[in-house]
Design an enzyme around this catalytic site. Structure first.
Site: not given
Length: 668
Positions: A65, A178
């Site tokens: 992603h 993240c």
């Protein structure tokens, strides 16, 4: 808004054999659906994200992603591989591959959709349905949440029953984050919450994702028994969790082994381990996060200002240590005149000691050249996060150009942070949000800060810096002794805290352009900073009965810490008995600072303790000053503790179990 995924974005027979080929195959579907405008540019962004951390998860899931300027709408493509594709997961290849594409300016609604998918991936019923699906349209609907996940009839989610018998459940607060804040952040949150339910533990999670973060209620943090940080970017505002046991791991650990983390948090709480969180670690304002973007915990301005300054100092210190020690070592090998040697890039003789000395000096000088820009850059970073780094570094570099020095760096960092915070408050259209932090904010803020530093404040600060330098050079007699006393008190009051760091920063700032006065200040600061751990080590040696078993063990380690100029070695003793230890070591530090200045000792190395004595001017008198301060501090702490022990103490020798706080240590 377009649907997140359609049947055209589902490939139930993905033939790719590598993760790059899988990403390309799924991305081509996005291009065909007019969701991605530049295939190669988008794949480059995916690869850059993958390089930060593998995106394979246990359970056969791959979830590449990224956020990209080449994405027009939040999009998800799904592929199912019969052979499996290696995405770096510990348990082997992935057969379920999700390619998530988020626009660079994705708003909160888009991120909510993406985070919702990430959480559902933690549900084994959901992944089983994906593996069994045969119709792309049905699979797309399942991923969108339009088709319910198959579940047993009449079943309800398990609820916490620990309070049914009157007991209070173990409480954990967690933070997950993240690098892109799209998938792993929310998957870790869901995984920890699910493991908490299974273990009968109350877990409350704060997700620090791309859309910012809503801070945990301070009351929830206060009631928590332990903290888990599962993160691959710095946890924002760490100081909220001070005084709690902390388990600190990467975000994938939060996804793959949440039960282990909860068990570790329980063990730390049972042992009474408390994390040492400094002001420089946290307290960051919410440049792109925070519920309201108002800054660090809405603290008093003085507290926030100190936090910003300490952020800059904490990032500057490694440059100081590396550069300063290299320069000091070069002087030890080649003498002080080695600083004027010509570049080793043009002339280097392998067999000559002077060539090696010049090499070390020039490497150290290169590191030292970053001191002011790094200080300014990370002061700005502490105020307004990453968008403030560029104007902060630019302002710090200009401070050197106009000879504004260390003070100029402080001002440049504060200006850069303030300018960026002001720009961030200006409302902009959603289409511009993606380029604001990487283009618009750095461009405008750098121009404004550069103008202010070159034209408005640079020269006055340079004049003030020169006046300070002249004052230090002119210090003698009682004035020098008084300064030594003040520096000694500051170094020993909080032993690694804000006052200690202010004194240390003042000293190392003078090393960037060393003079006799600034070298004396550096010597006094390091000498005083060695006193607290050395005094506690000596006290635990000569009067063992006044200290617990744990304190005596810490005392043995304090010998090495003190000799190495790690003032924090005395923190366990100060935490256990602050009213007796802190005044004692402050008195000793004041004596040492005064004597060092009176003796005229100088120091060119910013760190090292006794290991850089050969680089100290008047080394024997310098060591005498340290010994005198250590003896004063030891005598006072023994006297005060002895007076307490003479009084009736119901605890008696039971204190031999030691103080839980004695486990708190901080690396210098």
């Amino acid at each position: 808004m377009s649907e997140l995924i359609t049947a055209e974005l589902v490939d139930l027979d993905l033939s790719a054999t590598t993760k790059d080929a899988a990403a390309r195959s799924l991305a081509e579907r996005m291009v065909a659906a007019h969701r991605v405008t530049d295939l190669d540019g988008f794949l480059a962004d995916v690869a850059a994200r993958e390089a930060q951390m593998p995106t394979g998860l246990d359970g056969g899931i791959g979830i590449p992603h990224c956020r990209s300027e080449h994405v027009t709408d939040p999009t998800l493509a799904f592929g199912r591989s019969a052979a499996g594709i290696d995405f770096g997961a510990a348990d082997g290849p992935a057969d379920l591959i999700f390619l998530i594409a988020a626009p660079a300016g994705a708003d909160d609604d888009h991120l909510t959709i993406l985070s919702g998918l990430a959480r559902r991936l933690m549900d084994p019923e959901f992944t089983a349905a994906l593996r069994a699906g045969t119709d792309p349209a049905a699979v797309a609907a399942l991923i969108r949440g339009e088709e319910p996940t198959p579940e047993a009839e009449g079943t309800e989610p398990e609820t916490e029953t620990a309070e049914a018998d009157g007991s209070v459940p173990f409480r954990i607060v967690a933070v997950t984050s993240c690098p892109t804040g799209i998938a792993h952040t929310y998957m870790a949150a869901e995984s920890l919450a699910a493991a908490g339910r299974a273990e009968g533990v109350e877990v409350t999670v704060e997700t620090q994702g791309s859309g910012g973060f809503k801070k945990l209620d301070p009351a929830v943090i206060a009631a928590a028994d332990a903290v888990i940080w599962a993160h691959d970017v710095e946890v924002r505002e760490k100081t909220r969790f001070r005084g709690k046991p902390v388990v600190d791991v990467g975000v994938k650990a939060g996804i793959n082994r949440p039960a282990e983390l909860i068990a570790e948090a329980r063990r730390k709480a049972e042992r009474g381990e408390v994390a040492a969180v400094s002001e420089a670690d946290g307290g960051r304002g919410s440049g792109d996060g925070g519920e309201d973007g108002s800054g660090a915990d809405h603290a008093h301005f003085g507290v926030r200002l100190r936090t910003y300054l300490m952020s800059g100092v904490s990032y500057m210190v490694p440059f100081v240590a590396a550069g300063g020690l290299l320069i000091a070592l070069s002087f030890a090998i080649g003498g002080y005149e080695i600083a004027s040697a010509k570049s080793v890039a043009d002339h280097f003789v392998w067999g000559e000691a002077d060539s090696w000395a010049a090499l070390l000096n020039q490497i150290g000088s290169a590191a030292f050249a970053f001191l002011v820009p790094v200080l300014a850059g990370y002061i700005a970073y502490g105020m307004a996060d990453r968008p403030a780094l560029v104007p902060g570094f630019v302002g710090g570099s200009i401070a050197l150009t106009v000879n504004a020095g260390f003070l100029g760096g402080l001002v440049a960092g504060l200006l850069a942070g303030a300018v960026v915070m002001a720009i961030q408050r200006v409302p902009v259209h959603a289409t511009l949000r993606g380029i604001m932090p990487v283009l618009v904010i750095p461009l405008i803020a750098s121009a404004v800060v550069g103008f202010l530093m070159f034209i408005v404040v640079g020269k006055p600060i340079a004049s003030l810096q020169n006046a300070l330098t002249d004052w230090l050079n002119g210090l003698s007699g009682s004035n020098a002794v008084i300064l030594g006393v003040v520096l000694g008190l500051m170094m020993c009051f909080d032993m690694g805290g804000p006052l200690n760091k202010v004194a240390y920063a003042f000293a190392v700032g003078g090393l960037a352009d060393p003079t006799d006065g600034s070298l004396k200040v550096m010597a006094a600061v390091m000498a005083a900073g060695m006193v607290p751990p050395l005094a506690m080590a000596l006290a635990t040696t000569v009067r063992k009965k006044l200290f617990t078993k744990t304190e005596r063990e810490n005392g043995r380690a304090a010998w090495v810490l003190g000799a190495s100029f790690i003032t924090e070695g005395a923190i366990p003793f100060a935490a256990a008995d602050p009213l007796r230890v802190i005044p004692s070591v402050m008195a000793g530090g004041a004596v040492t600072g005064a004597l060092s200045m009176a003796f005229g000792a100088t120091l060119r190395a910013p760190h090292g303790g006794v290991f850089v004595v050969p680089l100290i001017g008047e080394p024997f008198l310098y060591l005498l000053a340290i010994a005198a301060g250590t003896l004063v501090a030891t005598a006072l702490v023994v006297l005060l503790k002895g007076a307490r022990r003479a009084a009736p103490d119901p605890a008696g020798e039971a204190g031999a179990t030691g103080s839980d706080d004695s486990r708190v240590t901080v690396a210098a």
